[in-house]
Motif scaffolding. Structure first.
Motif, PDB file in Angstrom:
ATOM      1  N   UNK B  79       0.911  -1.253  -0.154  1.00 48.26           N
ATOM      2  CA  UNK B  79       0.072   0.075  -0.001  1.00 48.26           C
ATOM      3  C   UNK B  79       1.115   1.332  -0.072  1.00 48.26           C
ATOM      4  N   UNK B  80       0.591   2.136  -0.792  1.00 49.92           N
ATOM      5  CA  UNK B  80       1.269   3.329  -0.963  1.00 49.92           C
ATOM      6  C   UNK B  80       1.010   4.470   0.089  1.00 49.92           C
ATOM      7  N   UNK B  81       2.024   5.021   0.609  1.00 52.95           N
ATOM      8  CA  UNK B  81       1.585   5.733   1.786  1.00 52.95           C
ATOM      9  C   UNK B  81       2.070   7.308   1.430  1.00 52.95           C
ATOM     10  N   UNK B  97       4.310   0.186   7.811  1.00 52.13           N
ATOM     11  CA  UNK B  97       3.851   0.592   6.496  1.00 52.13           C
ATOM     12  C   UNK B  97       4.343  -0.343   5.632  1.00 52.13           C
TER      13      UNK B  97
END
Lengths: 322, 551
Positions: B79-81, B97
């Motif tokens: 998942x991109x943050x 993350x």
């Protein structure tokens, strides 16, 4: 101070190498012995990465500080360039374990590996610079007692030949009015009134000093030939001229032969010419030493800048997915 | 007056004292180095932005083969943050993350055991805590390091929310692994249910099986097809069974393209015996050969042991009739067999006395006729014969010599099966499902085919001495203990004392937890990869799949 100037060169170099090696290897030994490695993505790992980045930015700031060397901030100690340099050296070694632990003593993917390789190369070049700074300045003092400004060696040496007619003239396009030619003229020119400008046998022109030459005939021709063919090119271009005068042994032998063919009254002038060749030999040595002393700086700076850039790419990309 | 050296040095710079304002070559080199570094980094940024495979430059290793399609697409799994996801309190939580993955887009990983405590559930919710990718194309995502398992299994009660039936402390296969569950508490105790089927390897693996069983006798019992399967050159030679006579791997069904050979021949012979039945039921079309198929009565037992009932005498005196025994189908409980047996005796009695078949039956209300004498007791005789036969099936009153038994009579159910209840209410006890004995572990028989069966399964023959008159028909669990595995599967050089007191030196064959055990679906360990519980919730199109799946 970390390094005392009272210590011998070997001791100072040993301390630098031992401290650097210890900084790099002790954390590895501890983590390996306890099998407790810090993962790059753990809280500790990220904290170390951020700390390392902060140190690296400070290290890079030294370049800016030196660019604005005249800037005086407050408190003065904080802006003292020497203090900055000292802190630069200490933190430069301290950041080594920080980054190595952050990277788990590995390389990771291409960009992290590139960052790590550049980082290690930067540290290595910095340590190399620190080592040569302990050793070569003293070497310079010992071997080049008549040193000059290293960047001006060619210009200073060529000034003994003559002056450039215009600023944009080439170095070997000098007007043959330098000390060498004044000496030659004083030894060899005759049949002219003092102060008369005469064509020199080797080309160019000189001002006559006396009406009767001290050295005449074939010896005079040999002297002019020696100076024009060997000494002047050597003074102008140093070792790259290919002159045998670059060798101290050859130079001594040739000047000895020259003295044998000349009257004793001319020996002082010949001695001066030999001294000029000696200057050039020393300055060549100075240039070589100076190269070792300073050439690492552009390498260190280039590696540092490249590493900082790649590090930023790595950090942003990592934070995006981490 | 002589010139001072300082003056001499100073004079050298006459006319160009402004040199200090000119950069020397090192200053120029520094500028060039900085500029070069800046240009290179700038070029790199361009490559980063434009290159379709730029993501691959950042991974710390290639993805494993199953994930190779997404080597250049971090967002397929991670998942991109963005900036908004960062705060002072979370900025250092990079690992969280990093572990914020989307595995369940494609994988449904059933939980381990429901009894896991909350901490364990939280830990195992993050797939990457155990499954480590980016370790190269050929790295295994399912071969997990032991410490992941030992994390809980070194003190299992401390990691479960309730009591557990599993071993409390397991730390490694080589040095701290319990005995196989089937062997613990043996003879029968907590973990072992006695076998419900009577069978003696000592009898069956001795040539002739102690009864002089020959192809001629098999032909007499079950016909030519059965005799061909077990036949030798000389038909009177005692039949000698091999392990493969009954135990067959779940291997591929031979096709016409396969060369003729022993396995092909064996399959063809079994096919003949199973004529009329769905062959795929006992021979799946393509399997790994990891397990042996269940022994099948029709394919492996019936040739020598057809099930049936004995005949009997009806009536008395000069009118007594001998009714022959007959075969009855297998896989019937007594209540299901009873009408078949009754019908069978009807047919046999009619065959034995044609008069019964031709006897006039009572006429009806408008045409009353007296019943013949023989039919007056017909029903009663049938009932008696049926009762006797059912009792025989349950009790197995074996004749003194099996070879004396009439072929048409067959064998009683009780020859092999145990019963609960009596008479018509008797029920064959269900057989436990033991196709897979190691329910919580994997084992591949094909990988171990270099060994004889008896190396790991003691007491299974072949035997060269005649079996005892009353063999042990419930046999102990025929497998050596875990130490026999450790003879190979332990760190090289490990000395292991075997059950027979010999000492072996381990060969260093892999011995990790996941070499035998799988984590997921712990409460339903026999659910393999094909189980519906492992299906993804939302199957995707190929385009979605290759681009990293729906976000």
């Amino acid at each position: 101070m970390l390094l005392s100037k009272n210590w011998s060169v070997g001791r100072r170099v040993a301390v630098i190498l031992v401290v650097t090696a210890a900084a790099g290897l002790i954390p590895y030994a501890v983590m390996r012995a306890t099998d407790s490695w810090v993962l790059p993505s753990s809280r500790t790992g990220v904290l170390l990465g951020l700390l390392g980045a902060a140190i690296i930015f400070f290290e890079m700031a030294l370049y800016v500080r030196k660019k604005f060397r005249r800037f005086k901030g407050w408190p003065p100690l904080l802006w003292n360039v020497r203090v900055w340099l000292w802190v630069h050296v200490v933190l430069g070694i301290a950041v080594l374990p920080v980054i190595l632990v952050h990277g788990k003593y590995g390389f990771g993917g291409f960009v992290p590996a590139l960052t790590m390789v550049l980082f290690l190369a930067t540290i290595a070049s910095g340590v190399w610079g620190l080592v040569v700074q302990q050793w070569l300045p003293q070497e310079l003092i010992d071997t080049v007692p008549d040193e000059t400004v290293a960047s001006q060696v060619n210009r200073v040496a060529a000034a003994y030949v003559g002056r450039k007619p215009v600023v944009w003239s080439k170095e070997h396009d000098r007007d043959r009015t330098g000390e060498i030619f004044r000496l030659l003229e004083s030894l060899t020119l005759e049949g002219a009134e003092p102060g008369e400008v005469l064509p020199a046998p080797g080309g160019g022109a000189v001002v006559a000093a006396r009406s009767e030459a001290l050295v005449r005939g074939k010896p005079a021709e040999e002297l002019w030939k020696f100076c024009e063919g060997l000494l002047v090119p050597y003074l102008e271009r140093g070792r790259s001229s290919g002159s045998p005068l670059a060798s101290e042994y050859d130079a001594r032998r040739r000047f000895m032969q020259l003295r044998e063919s000349l009257p004793a009254e001319a020996w002082d002038a010949i001695g001066r010419l030999e001294q000029l060749a000696q200057y050039r030999r020393e300055w060549d040595a100075q240039q070589r030493v100076n190269g070792w002393l300073h050439a690492w700086v552009p390498v260190h700076l280039g590696l540092s800048a490249a590493m900082t850039g790649v590090m930023l790419v790595h950090a942003v990309r990592a934070m995006k997915y981490w | 007056m002589p010139r001072s050296p300082s003056r001499d040095r100073s004079d050298r710079f006459t006319g160009f004292r402004g040199y200090v304002r000119e950069p020397d070559r090192y200053a120029r080199a520094k500028s060039a180095a900085l500029l070069s570094a800046g240009v290179l980094v700038g070029l790199w940024l361009v490559v980063e932005a434009a290159h379709p495979r730029a993501a691959a430059f950042h991974t710390h290793g290639e993805l494993a083969n199953p994930h190779a399609a997404w080597d250049q697409n971090c967002a397929a799994c991670h998942k991109q943050h963005g900036i908004s996801d960062f705060s002072l309190s979370t900025v250092l939580n990079a690992q969280d993350r990093w572990h914020d993955l989307t595995c369940t887009k494609c994988h449904a990983g059933p939980s381990h055991h429901q009894t896991m405590d909350a901490e364990g559930v939280a830990f195992h919710d993050k797939c990457s805590n155990c499954h480590h990718d980016h370790a190269g194309r050929t790295a295994s995502l399912t071969r997990i390091a032991d410490h992941h398992c030992v994390r809980c299994h070194e003190n299992l009660p401390g990691h479960t929310s309730g009591p557990t039936n599993y071993e409390k402390t397991v730390t490694s296969f080589a040095s701290a692994h319990p005995e196989f569950k089937a062997l613990r508490d043996y003879p029968p105790g907590t973990n072992y249910a006695p076998r419900k089927l009577k069978f003696s390897h000592a009898v069956h693996m001795f040539p002739g099986m102690g009864t002089g069983m020959s192809p001629d006798r098999i032909r007499e019992l079950s016909g030519d097809d059965a005799a061909r399967r077990y036949g030798e050159i000389r038909s009177k030679t005692p039949v000698a069974l091999a392990c493969a006579s009954c135990h067959q791997l779940d291997a591929q069904v031979p096709t016409a393209a396969d060369p003729p050979g022993e396995s092909r021949q064996q399959f063809d012979q079994i096919s003949l015996l199973l004529r009329g039945q769905p062959r795929a039921a006992v021979q799946p079309p393509r399997a790994a050969g990891a397990y042996y198929l269940p022994v099948n009565y029709d394919a492996h037992c019936k040739a020598c042991h057809p099930t049936g009932v004995p005949g009997g005498a009806v009536g008395g005196g000069d009118n007594a009739l001998n009714v022959a025994g007959f075969l009855v189908p297998h896989r019937l409980q007594m209540t299901e067999a009873e009408p078949l047996v009754r019908g069978g005796f009807w047919a046999q009695l009619a065959k034995a006395s044609p008069a019964v078949a031709k006897a006039k039956l009572p006429g009806g209300r408008l045409d009353p006729a007296p019943a013949p004498d023989v039919t007056a007791t017909f029903g009663g005789e049938i009932d008696r014969l049926t009762r006797t036969a059912l009792a025989w099936m349950v009790a197995d009153p074996e004749p003194a010599k099996a070879e004396d038994r009439p072929a048409a009579q067959g064998v009683a159910c009780a020859k092999c099966h145990a019963f609960t209840g009596e008479g018509k209410a008797a029920k064959v006890e269900a057989l436990p499902q033991h196709t897979v004995w190691f329910a919580h572990a994997r084992f591949n028989h094909v990988s171990h085919r270099g060994l004889t069966c008896a190396e790991c399964h003691p007491g299974t023959g072949p035997f060269t001495t005649a079996p005892p008159p009353r063999p042990n028909e419930t046999e102990p669990v025929a497998i050596l203990g875990v130490k026999s595995c450790q003879a190979c599967h332990a760190p090289a050089g490990t000395r292991v004392e075997q059950a027979d007191k010999t000492t072996t030196t381990a060969a260093g064959v892999r011995h990790g937890c996941t070499d035998c055990h799988r984590y997921h679906n712990g409460d339903r360990p026999l659910h393999g990869l094909g189980s519906p519980v492992r299906d993804p919730h939302t199957p995707q199109t190929l385009a979605d799949f290759l681009s990293g799946g729906k976000k």
